[in-house]
Design an enzyme around this catalytic site. Structure first.
Site, PDB file in Angstrom:
ATOM      1  N   CYS A   1       0.868  -1.186   0.000  1.00 32.77           N
ATOM      2  CA  CYS A   1       0.000   0.000   0.000  1.00 32.77           C
ATOM      3  C   CYS A   1       0.900   1.230   0.000  1.00 32.77           C
ATOM      4  O   CYS A   1       2.073   1.125  -0.377  1.00 32.77           O
ATOM      5  CB  CYS A   1      -0.966  -0.023   1.194  1.00 32.77           C
ATOM      6  SG  CYS A   1      -0.153  -0.045   2.802  1.00 32.77           S
TER       7      CYS A   1
ATOM      8  N   ASN B   1       2.350   1.348   4.349  1.00 34.83           N
ATOM      9  CA  ASN B   1       2.618   0.063   5.026  1.00 34.83           C
ATOM     10  C   ASN B   1       2.290   0.113   6.519  1.00 34.83           C
ATOM     11  O   ASN B   1       2.937  -0.549   7.327  1.00 34.83           O
ATOM     12  CB  ASN B   1       4.074  -0.389   4.797  1.00 34.83           C
ATOM     13  CG  ASN B   1       4.364  -1.836   5.203  1.00 34.83           C
ATOM     14  OD1 ASN B   1       5.488  -2.166   5.600  1.00 34.83           O
ATOM     15  ND2 ASN B   1       3.393  -2.703   5.131  1.00 34.83           N
TER      16      ASN B   1
ATOM     17  N   CYS C   1      -1.431   0.576   7.302  1.00 33.86           N
ATOM     18  CA  CYS C   1      -2.861   0.240   7.410  1.00 33.86           C
ATOM     19  C   CYS C   1      -3.204  -0.970   6.546  1.00 33.86           C
ATOM     20  O   CYS C   1      -3.323  -2.091   7.033  1.00 33.86           O
ATOM     21  CB  CYS C   1      -3.741   1.439   7.022  1.00 33.86           C
ATOM     22  SG  CYS C   1      -3.566   2.859   8.124  1.00 33.86           S
ATOM     23  N   ARG C   2      -3.370  -0.744   5.236  1.00 34.00           N
ATOM     24  CA  ARG C   2      -3.932  -1.799   4.380  1.00 34.00           C
ATOM     25  C   ARG C   2      -3.010  -2.999   4.187  1.00 34.00           C
ATOM     26  O   ARG C   2      -3.448  -4.149   4.310  1.00 34.00           O
ATOM     27  CB  ARG C   2      -4.320  -1.206   3.014  1.00 34.00           C
ATOM     28  CG  ARG C   2      -5.471  -0.232   3.107  1.00 34.00           C
ATOM     29  CD  ARG C   2      -5.588   0.603   1.845  1.00 34.00           C
ATOM     30  NE  ARG C   2      -4.470   1.519   1.694  1.00 34.00           N
ATOM     31  CZ  ARG C   2      -4.236   2.277   0.635  1.00 34.00           C
ATOM     32  NH1 ARG C   2      -5.063   2.209  -0.393  1.00 34.00           N
ATOM     33  NH2 ARG C   2      -3.207   3.101   0.599  1.00 34.00           N
ATOM     34  N   SER C   3      -1.741  -2.748   3.860  1.00 33.52           N
ATOM     35  CA  SER C   3      -0.896  -3.914   3.527  1.00 33.52           C
ATOM     36  C   SER C   3      -0.527  -4.759   4.752  1.00 33.52           C
ATOM     37  O   SER C   3      -0.509  -5.994   4.634  1.00 33.52           O
ATOM     38  CB  SER C   3       0.325  -3.521   2.697  1.00 33.52           C
ATOM     39  OG  SER C   3       1.166  -2.636   3.374  1.00 33.52           O
TER      40      SER C   3
ATOM     41  N   ASP D   1      -7.993   3.791   0.999  1.00 34.24           N
ATOM     42  CA  ASP D   1      -7.093   4.221   2.072  1.00 34.24           C
ATOM     43  C   ASP D   1      -7.930   4.695   3.266  1.00 34.24           C
ATOM     44  O   ASP D   1      -8.708   5.641   3.132  1.00 34.24           O
ATOM     45  CB  ASP D   1      -6.249   5.371   1.516  1.00 34.24           C
ATOM     46  CG  ASP D   1      -5.215   5.849   2.489  1.00 34.24           C
ATOM     47  OD1 ASP D   1      -5.264   5.442   3.668  1.00 34.24           O
ATOM     48  OD2 ASP D   1      -4.353   6.638   2.076  1.00 34.24           O
TER      49      ASP D   1
END
Ligand code: 4NP
Length: 174
Positions: A22, A25, A27-29, A139
């Site tokens: 993301c 690095n 939150c999402r990934s 995001d």
């Protein structure tokens, strides 16, 4: 084929290496890394995978995932304790599958991929969703709780298909 030969061949095979990417690095990934790791472990495939995450930007290098992401993850049964790092050139050679969370991450990855062969490893995570009609994993950083919950929903959906597809590709090449 004698008994046990297939198992032996499986043990000799290289591990499958999956990298989630993301922007930051945090939150999402890392969440994708946590969900995918959980599914791999549940299916008894822990020894067959190397799973990691990274950011296209280096703003948060060395940090734990965002506190809000960790709290939402924990409520859904995931413990996130990775440390943020930035994508590097070696990742394109090291990993078999590189999953981008949105188009901006995808474009950034393609722009630094060393060659066409490594470009082909880069996929959009939301393309693996089967139960959600989304073309990216949004995001959540500047939003509220619903955004973090949506990230987990989308990633659970996408990870399931991703793992199924990787496993069926592996079985086809045996
Ligand atoms: P991520 O979210 O890409 O899912 O880790 C973000 C984290 C940090 C920032 C933006 C997005 N930031 O601007 O610092």
């Amino acid at each position: 084929m004698p008994d046990g030969t297939l198992k032996m061949l499986n043990n000799m095979k290289d591990k499958t290496k999956v990298l989630f990417v993301c922007l930051g690095n945090i939150c999402r990934s890392p969440m994708a890394e946590g969900v995918f790791t959980h599914m791999v472990n549940e299916r008894g495939l822990r020894e067959e995978y190397i799973i990691d995450s990274a950011g296209v930007a280096g703003y948060h290098i060395g940090e734990l995932p965002d506190r809000r992401m960790r709290e939402h993850a924990w409520q859904r049964g995931y413990k996130l304790d990775s440390r943020a790092r930035q994508v590097k050139t070696d990742d394109f050679f090291e990993f078999d599958y590189i999953l981008a969370m949105d188009d901006s991450n995808y474009d950034a990855l393609i722009s630094i991929a060393p060659n066409t062969q490594t470009e082909l490893k880069v996929k959009r995570m939301a393309d693996f969703c089967r139960h959600h009609n989304m073309d990216h994993v949004p995001d959540p950083y500047y939003g509220g709780a619903a955004g973090f919950q949506l990230v987990i929903d989308l990633l659970e959906d996408a990870c399931e298909t991703l793992l199924n597809e990787i496993e069926s590709n592996k079985n086809e090449t045996l």
